[in-house]
Design a protein around this motif. Sequence first.
Motif, PDB file in Angstrom:
ATOM      1  N   ILE A   1      23.029  48.391 -14.552  1.00  0.00           N
ATOM      2  CA  ILE A   1      23.941  48.377 -13.023  1.00  0.00           C
ATOM      3  C   ILE A   1      23.999  49.912 -12.637  1.00  0.00           C
ATOM      4  O   ILE A   1      24.245  50.831 -13.350  1.00  0.00           O
ATOM      5  N   ARG A   2      23.576  50.129 -11.475  1.00  0.00           N
ATOM      6  CA  ARG A   2      23.630  51.483 -10.995  1.00  0.00           C
ATOM      7  C   ARG A   2      23.954  51.614  -9.517  1.00  0.00           C
ATOM      8  O   ARG A   2      23.828  50.816  -8.947  1.00  0.00           O
ATOM      9  N   PRO A   3      24.368  53.100  -9.071  1.00  0.00           N
ATOM     10  CA  PRO A   3      24.785  52.753  -7.721  1.00  0.00           C
ATOM     11  C   PRO A   3      23.475  53.008  -6.832  1.00  0.00           C
ATOM     12  O   PRO A   3      22.335  53.276  -7.246  1.00  0.00           O
ATOM     13  N   LEU A   4      23.926  52.403  -5.452  1.00  0.00           N
ATOM     14  CA  LEU A   4      22.657  52.411  -4.561  1.00  0.00           C
ATOM     15  C   LEU A   4      21.659  53.706  -4.488  1.00  0.00           C
ATOM     16  O   LEU A   4      20.594  53.680  -4.509  1.00  0.00           O
ATOM     17  N   GLN A   5      22.616  54.788  -4.430  1.00  0.00           N
ATOM     18  CA  GLN A   5      22.026  55.993  -4.238  1.00  0.00           C
ATOM     19  C   GLN A   5      20.859  56.267  -5.306  1.00  0.00           C
ATOM     20  O   GLN A   5      19.932  56.542  -5.233  1.00  0.00           O
ATOM     21  N   HIS A   6      21.115  55.810  -6.740  1.00  0.00           N
ATOM     22  CA  HIS A   6      20.361  56.112  -7.798  1.00  0.00           C
ATOM     23  C   HIS A   6      18.989  55.267  -7.435  1.00  0.00           C
ATOM     24  O   HIS A   6      17.840  55.684  -7.864  1.00  0.00           O
ATOM     25  N   ALA A   7      19.234  53.912  -7.108  1.00  0.00           N
ATOM     26  CA  ALA A   7      18.276  53.163  -6.788  1.00  0.00           C
ATOM     27  C   ALA A   7      17.263  53.506  -5.708  1.00  0.00           C
ATOM     28  O   ALA A   7      16.144  53.562  -5.766  1.00  0.00           O
ATOM     29  N   LEU A   8      17.699  54.249  -4.701  1.00  0.00           N
ATOM     30  CA  LEU A   8      16.920  54.895  -3.441  1.00  0.00           C
ATOM     31  C   LEU A   8      16.104  56.024  -4.018  1.00  0.00           C
ATOM     32  O   LEU A   8      15.043  56.043  -3.485  1.00  0.00           O
TER      33      LEU A   8
ATOM     34  N   GLN B   1      16.321  57.058   5.378  1.00  0.00           N
ATOM     35  CA  GLN B   1      15.770  58.317   4.829  1.00  0.00           C
ATOM     36  C   GLN B   1      14.762  58.318   3.696  1.00  0.00           C
ATOM     37  O   GLN B   1      14.094  59.251   3.439  1.00  0.00           O
ATOM     38  N   HIS B   2      15.059  57.236   2.842  1.00  0.00           N
ATOM     39  CA  HIS B   2      13.964  57.049   1.706  1.00  0.00           C
ATOM     40  C   HIS B   2      12.830  56.221   2.133  1.00  0.00           C
ATOM     41  O   HIS B   2      12.214  55.647   1.108  1.00  0.00           O
ATOM     42  N   GLY B   3      12.764  55.893   3.321  1.00  0.00           N
ATOM     43  CA  GLY B   3      11.298  55.220   3.940  1.00  0.00           C
ATOM     44  C   GLY B   3      11.706  53.768   3.613  1.00  0.00           C
ATOM     45  O   GLY B   3      10.648  52.941   3.493  1.00  0.00           O
ATOM     46  N   VAL B   4      12.973  53.137   3.510  1.00  0.00           N
ATOM     47  CA  VAL B   4      13.151  51.874   3.259  1.00  0.00           C
ATOM     48  C   VAL B   4      12.989  51.212   4.936  1.00  0.00           C
ATOM     49  O   VAL B   4      13.694  51.799   5.797  1.00  0.00           O
ATOM     50  N   GLN B   5      12.412  50.178   4.852  1.00  0.00           N
ATOM     51  CA  GLN B   5      12.412  49.428   6.266  1.00  0.00           C
ATOM     52  C   GLN B   5      13.489  48.590   6.390  1.00  0.00           C
ATOM     53  O   GLN B   5      13.638  47.357   5.632  1.00  0.00           O
ATOM     54  N   VAL B   6      14.113  48.757   7.366  1.00  0.00           N
ATOM     55  CA  VAL B   6      15.460  47.917   7.850  1.00  0.00           C
ATOM     56  C   VAL B   6      15.118  46.552   8.518  1.00  0.00           C
ATOM     57  O   VAL B   6      14.564  46.961   9.453  1.00  0.00           O
TER      58      VAL B   6
ATOM     59  N   ILE C   1      23.061  46.407  -8.061  1.00  0.00           N
ATOM     60  CA  ILE C   1      23.696  47.829  -7.783  1.00  0.00           C
ATOM     61  C   ILE C   1      25.149  47.970  -7.123  1.00  0.00           C
ATOM     62  O   ILE C   1      25.500  46.854  -6.583  1.00  0.00           O
ATOM     63  N   LEU C   2      25.307  49.096  -7.330  1.00  0.00           N
ATOM     64  CA  LEU C   2      26.984  49.304  -6.813  1.00  0.00           C
ATOM     65  C   LEU C   2      27.008  49.736  -5.509  1.00  0.00           C
ATOM     66  O   LEU C   2      26.250  51.013  -5.104  1.00  0.00           O
ATOM     67  N   CYS C   3      27.352  48.980  -4.515  1.00  0.00           N
ATOM     68  CA  CYS C   3      27.519  49.518  -2.948  1.00  0.00           C
ATOM     69  C   CYS C   3      28.959  49.934  -2.744  1.00  0.00           C
ATOM     70  O   CYS C   3      29.891  49.540  -3.450  1.00  0.00           O
ATOM     71  N   ARG C   4      29.183  50.585  -1.398  1.00  0.00           N
ATOM     72  CA  ARG C   4      30.646  51.048  -1.169  1.00  0.00           C
ATOM     73  C   ARG C   4      31.447  49.897  -0.985  1.00  0.00           C
ATOM     74  O   ARG C   4      32.509  49.890  -1.454  1.00  0.00           O
TER      75      ARG C   4
END
Length: 316
Positions: A178-185, A284-289, A136-139
Amino acid sequence: MHRFFIPPELLTNPTSAMNATASPSQESYTNVVAPLAGARPNSISLPKDLAHQVRDVLRLNIGEHLLLLDNSGDEILATVAKTSKASVEVHLLERRPGTSEPTVRIVLYQGLLKSARFEWILEKGTELGVSTFAPILCRRSMAGLEDAGPAKLQRWQRIIQEAAEQSGRSSLPELLPIRPLQHALNDIPSGAFAIMPWEEEHNRTLHDVLHSIGNVVATLAVTRPTRARPIPALLTRARPTPTHLTLAQSTSVQSTFTHPHTTIILFIGPEGGLMPEEVALARQHGVQVVSLGPRILRAETAALTGVANVMYELEH
Ligand code: SAM
């Protein structure tokens, strides 16, 4: 016993295999000999590069056994029947389910890293049981990493295939585009558990979250009926090679073949780490940090720590 992935069509349609390579996922080029006239049923001739490896590198003798893998999750026991300068013919003896595929499906979303470090994750992650690698592509991803050309993708596929053969796997982990993080979320499949280790998280640990997931899975296992596995035919049982599937699509493909009930999505940041905004979006997408402990790990160390802990806690 030596194990080799072969193009599934070699078992179902030798003529189309004329244009196939030993690796099931790469573009075709003419490198296998025509099926041998008068060859016994259930005999195939190996693709040229594999024939070279068996005859000239490993020097397997007539009668020696090897395992062929068509990426269905099964293993095909074969024996060397005939070798010549032009070809190596093997006789297929038995198809049986593979025994070392993971019972937990791990999808590793890895912030793109410099190639050597990413390749290390592909090799070790395959050994540890990752089912899907998703760069994934991150900032803070370094510039220029996203244009991985066909040569690099082929090299990554080869690293995955060799690690799968070496570690005794019978299915090839998928490598998503390869995709942006946003798309993966946006693409987290329902029913999956999504976890993001973050170096600035200090409250929840990976152990806390895996422990609670373990309890959920154990409860579900008590309530869910077991599914009988169909008796596979000898030759035809190959999995289609997903090239441009989204995670949701590949999840449905996957579950048709391997039956792991639990899917764990792991998000790992790039060299520069994850930005607070990216972590907020993930929440916001329910991911547990979670935290992986007080020490800052290199990205590749964090990825394998995450995978190994998931397998330790959830693979039974
Ligand atoms: N600059 C270092 C590098 O070049 O690899 C560190 C990069 S950064 C910390 C890599 C990613 O690993 C983070 O975004 C996070 O996902 C994960 N990570 C590393 N250490 C961690 C920790 N102690 N707790 C949680 N996540 C961690």
